[in-house]
Motif scaffolding. Structure first.
Motif, PDB file in Angstrom:
ATOM      1  N   ILE A 183       0.964  -1.215   0.136  1.00  0.00           N
ATOM      2  CA  ILE A 183      -0.125   0.066   0.020  1.00  0.00           C
ATOM      3  C   ILE A 183       0.864   1.266   0.067  1.00  0.00           C
ATOM      4  N   ALA A 184       1.937   1.254   0.813  1.00  0.00           N
ATOM      5  CA  ALA A 184       2.850   2.603   0.646  1.00  0.00           C
ATOM      6  C   ALA A 184       3.476   2.648  -0.685  1.00  0.00           C
ATOM      7  N   TYR A 185       3.853   1.516  -1.170  1.00  0.00           N
ATOM      8  CA  TYR A 185       4.458   1.595  -2.667  1.00  0.00           C
ATOM      9  C   TYR A 185       3.277   2.124  -3.625  1.00  0.00           C
ATOM     10  N   TYR A 186       2.129   1.694  -3.369  1.00  0.00           N
ATOM     11  CA  TYR A 186       1.121   2.116  -4.310  1.00  0.00           C
ATOM     12  C   TYR A 186       0.771   3.778  -4.202  1.00  0.00           C
ATOM     13  N   ALA A 187       0.956   4.057  -2.790  1.00  0.00           N
ATOM     14  CA  ALA A 187       0.960   5.759  -2.510  1.00  0.00           C
ATOM     15  C   ALA A 187       1.933   6.403  -3.455  1.00  0.00           C
ATOM     16  N   GLY A 188       3.280   5.552  -3.107  1.00  0.00           N
ATOM     17  CA  GLY A 188       4.437   6.408  -3.470  1.00  0.00           C
ATOM     18  C   GLY A 188       4.346   6.490  -5.390  1.00  0.00           C
ATOM     19  N   THR A 189       3.871   5.356  -5.961  1.00  0.00           N
ATOM     20  CA  THR A 189       3.650   5.294  -7.214  1.00  0.00           C
ATOM     21  C   THR A 189       2.680   6.549  -7.497  1.00  0.00           C
ATOM     22  N   HIS A 190       1.599   6.584  -7.208  1.00  0.00           N
ATOM     23  CA  HIS A 190       0.608   7.806  -7.528  1.00  0.00           C
ATOM     24  C   HIS A 190       0.992   9.157  -7.480  1.00  0.00           C
ATOM     25  N   GLU A 218      11.948  11.548   2.059  1.00  0.00           N
ATOM     26  CA  GLU A 218      12.285  12.946   1.382  1.00  0.00           C
ATOM     27  C   GLU A 218      10.990  13.561   0.793  1.00  0.00           C
ATOM     28  N   HIS A 219      10.164  12.438   0.066  1.00  0.00           N
ATOM     29  CA  HIS A 219       8.942  12.869  -0.661  1.00  0.00           C
ATOM     30  C   HIS A 219       7.661  12.437   0.166  1.00  0.00           C
ATOM     31  N   ALA A 220       7.746  12.277   1.476  1.00  0.00           N
ATOM     32  CA  ALA A 220       6.545  11.946   2.084  1.00  0.00           C
ATOM     33  C   ALA A 220       5.495  12.848   2.073  1.00  0.00           C
ATOM     34  N   GLY A 221       5.697  14.121   1.962  1.00  0.00           N
ATOM     35  CA  GLY A 221       4.658  15.128   1.975  1.00  0.00           C
ATOM     36  C   GLY A 221       3.803  14.777   0.633  1.00  0.00           C
ATOM     37  N   ARG A 222       4.411  14.097  -0.265  1.00  0.00           N
ATOM     38  CA  ARG A 222       3.400  13.942  -1.706  1.00  0.00           C
ATOM     39  C   ARG A 222       2.565  12.839  -1.416  1.00  0.00           C
ATOM     40  N   LEU A 223       2.808  11.894  -0.381  1.00  0.00           N
ATOM     41  CA  LEU A 223       2.315  10.607  -0.352  1.00  0.00           C
ATOM     42  C   LEU A 223       0.665  10.939   0.137  1.00  0.00           C
ATOM     43  N   ASP A 224      -0.279  10.231  -0.378  1.00  0.00           N
ATOM     44  CA  ASP A 224      -1.769  10.232  -0.035  1.00  0.00           C
ATOM     45  C   ASP A 224      -1.959  10.103   1.451  1.00  0.00           C
ATOM     46  N   PRO A 225      -2.368  11.074   2.456  1.00  0.00           N
ATOM     47  CA  PRO A 225      -2.477  10.763   3.794  1.00  0.00           C
ATOM     48  C   PRO A 225      -3.604   9.583   4.156  1.00  0.00           C
ATOM     49  N   GLY A 226      -4.578   9.465   3.433  1.00  0.00           N
ATOM     50  CA  GLY A 226      -5.403   8.483   3.712  1.00  0.00           C
ATOM     51  C   GLY A 226      -5.089   6.987   3.503  1.00  0.00           C
ATOM     52  N   ALA A 278       8.028   5.848  -6.924  1.00  0.00           N
ATOM     53  CA  ALA A 278       8.213   4.576  -7.128  1.00  0.00           C
ATOM     54  C   ALA A 278       9.358   4.057  -6.583  1.00  0.00           C
ATOM     55  N   SER A 279       9.462   3.861  -5.183  1.00  0.00           N
ATOM     56  CA  SER A 279      10.770   3.349  -4.414  1.00  0.00           C
ATOM     57  C   SER A 279      10.188   2.931  -3.018  1.00  0.00           C
ATOM     58  N   LEU A 280      10.825   1.948  -2.571  1.00  0.00           N
ATOM     59  CA  LEU A 280      10.752   1.477  -1.193  1.00  0.00           C
ATOM     60  C   LEU A 280      11.770   2.019  -0.208  1.00  0.00           C
ATOM     61  N   ASP A 281      12.849   2.848  -0.860  1.00  0.00           N
ATOM     62  CA  ASP A 281      13.976   3.491  -0.255  1.00  0.00           C
ATOM     63  C   ASP A 281      13.465   4.240   1.082  1.00  0.00           C
ATOM     64  N   TRP A 282      14.189   3.935   2.109  1.00  0.00           N
ATOM     65  CA  TRP A 282      13.884   4.895   3.365  1.00  0.00           C
ATOM     66  C   TRP A 282      13.884   6.189   3.032  1.00  0.00           C
ATOM     67  N   ALA A 283      15.212   6.594   2.720  1.00  0.00           N
ATOM     68  CA  ALA A 283      15.604   7.883   2.460  1.00  0.00           C
ATOM     69  C   ALA A 283      14.649   8.648   1.362  1.00  0.00           C
ATOM     70  N   VAL A 284      14.223   7.962   0.028  1.00  0.00           N
ATOM     71  CA  VAL A 284      13.520   8.507  -0.990  1.00  0.00           C
ATOM     72  C   VAL A 284      12.092   8.866  -0.330  1.00  0.00           C
ATOM     73  N   LEU A 285      11.524   7.673   0.434  1.00  0.00           N
ATOM     74  CA  LEU A 285      10.239   8.022   0.892  1.00  0.00           C
ATOM     75  C   LEU A 285      10.067   9.077   1.863  1.00  0.00           C
TER      76      LEU A 285
END
Length: 485
Positions: A175-182, A195-203, A186-193
């Motif tokens: 589900i986290a990867y799905y949020a990242g892809t949208h 860094e871009h966490a503000g763009r992930l869908d909160p729900g 499209a990454s499961l790397d700690w640092a990348v996620l």
């Protein structure tokens, strides 16, 4: 050279496992595990001052937090492996093991240590999950080492519950990867996620984080997925119980700390804080209730692990710098203290043939050294000075009041008082109760077992007095774990 240093904590125990597979367990190779653990600890010390480095194309990453966790794994592994030769010699003499089982023990324990090192060096959620699942398979085989009915049942229960936890964590990762892809990440790397966490869908991320905390929480022994822990820890060989309680639970909690960094950046600190407070207080409540009526000293130690994982969750929920430094110190102190206690319990079990508390009556008169080590280990575990758990628990409590979470800290302190009373009553029965010699005699504690026990207690006491060179590492690791001012 730096890349080799990052790979070494995994490669060293893998090499030792291969040697055990080829040479088997004998008088010479018996100490190979100890050498391997010492090598891992040396690598961890080197990495703790080396800064951030990666290896294998970024698959493995070492930073202050992973280097600290390697220190914990190396220290606990050194104690457990140093006590293993004497433990297996006694098991062999009693007919509980044989040459093939001892070879398998050598291979599996080294592979287990290697997978824990891999978990804390993994740069992505995916590789971390694979490593933690590998620890489940390896430790399930070790839990069933004696091949008794109770050991086999404990191993199956462990596999089933932890597999459910891993499945929940896997779903959370998907589900986290799905949020990242949208969000174009499209990454499961700690640092990348992060860094871009503000763009992930909160729900979507709320669902993912909830599943990840529950999934990794199952492996960490947090309520409500804790039921595997007492059976597995009480049936495993004593050095394996030390590794599982002292290191593996903390490795699973490390995964929660990494998830929390991403979750806090995506959702704010409130969501993860609420989630961790619930599992923290639930774990402390479960531990307090089950410790009161406990009659088995190995299960008593296992339920105590649930308490300490609850305290880690409480500290992580508080989340400020003081709390996270205290959490990391608590991980190390608990690893050392619990290893000493499980190794001591293993000596008791081998001597008495029973893990019932009433069978140990008069322990202080029958085996003063073993009784002294066991009593000091329990004092350390209860958070009394000068041991480091006193400092870490005090730090968590202070941080909680500073952060406006006094109600949660107060509730935790009340539950801890119940736990102290329960363990104190059981300890008095073990050390002073009953008639000396009524349930069998106790042999002299072997020097090769006494040395790691005393060293573990001494290290725990020194850490309670001064952190020395660990201070900057703890501060840096807490910052990586998302410490707030």
């Amino acid at each position: 050279m730096d890349s080799l240093l990052v790979i070494a904590p995994v490669a060293v125990p893998v090499a030792a496992a291969c040697l055990y597979a080829v040479l088997g367990w004998n008088r010479i190779t018996a100490w190979l595990g100890t050498l391997s653990a010492a090598g891992l600890l040396a690598c961890a010390i080197a990495l703790s001052t080396a800064g951030r480095h990666d290896a294998l194309g970024g698959l493995l990453v070492s930073d202050a937090l992973s280097a600290f966790m390697l220190l914990v794994i190396g220290a606990v592994a050194l104690l457990a492996m140093a006590a293993s030769p004497a433990y297996l010699v006694t098991e062999l003499a009693a007919g509980h093991t044989g040459p093939r089982a001892m070879r398998r023990y050598g291979v599996l324990t080294q592979a287990f240590i290697a997978t824990m090192a891999l978990a804390v060096l993994a740069s992505s959620l995916g590789l971390l999950l694979v490593a933690i699942e590998a620890t489940t398979i390896l430790t399930a085989l070790l839990v069933g080492h004696r091949r008794t009915r109770q050991a086999t049942e404990a191993a199956w229960k462990y596999v089933v519950i932890c597999s459910v936890g891993i499945a929940l964590a896997l779903l959370g990762i998907v589900i986290a990867y799905y949020a990242g892809t949208h969000a174009g990440v499209a990454s499961l790397d700690w640092a990348v996620l992060a860094e871009h966490a503000g763009r992930l869908d909160p729900g979507v991320m709320r669902v993912a984080v909830m599943l990840l905390v529950l999934g990794f929480g199952a492996k960490a022994g947090l309520a409500p997925m804790h039921a595997w822990l007492p059976d597995a820890h009480s049936q495993a060989p004593a050095p394996v119980s030390a590794l599982m309680s002292g290191a593996l639970l903390s490795v699973a909690f490390y995964a929660i700390l990494r998830v929390k960094v991403i979750a806090d950046a995506a959702l704010g600190a409130g969501f993860t804080r609420a989630l961790l407070l619930i599992v923290a207080l639930a774990s402390l409540t479960v531990a307090a209730l089950l410790l009161i009526g406990q009659r088995d000293y190995k299960r008593l130690l296992a339920y105590s692990s649930i308490e300490h994982m609850g305290l880690l969750a409480l500290g992580a929920a508080i989340g400020n710098s003081l709390a996270l430094v205290a959490v990391l110190l608590h991980i190390l102190g608990h690893g050392l203290g619990k290893s000493v206690l499980f190794l001591s319990a293993g000596q008791l079990h081998q001597a008495l043939g029973s893990s019932r508390i009433h069978a140990t009556g008069g322990l202080l008169a029958r085996a003063p050294l073993l009784a002294g080590v066991f009593a000091l280990g329990l004092l350390a575990l209860l958070g009394l000075p000068p041991f480091s758990l006193f400092a870490s628990e005090l730090g968590i409590a202070r941080a909680g009041f500073d952060a406006g979470l006094g109600w949660a800290v107060t509730a935790a302190l009340v539950l801890m008082l119940l736990i102290v009373a329960a363990i104190g009553r059981h300890t008095r029965r073990m050390l002073l109760g009953g008639e000396p010699g009524e349930a069998g005699s106790l042999s002299v504690l072997p020097r090769t077992v006494a040395a790691p026990l005393v060293a573990g207690l001494a290290a725990c006491a020194v850490l309670g007095i001064t952190l020395g060179p660990l201070q900057p590492l703890l501060q840096a690791a807490a910052a990586i774990a998302g410490a707030t001012p």
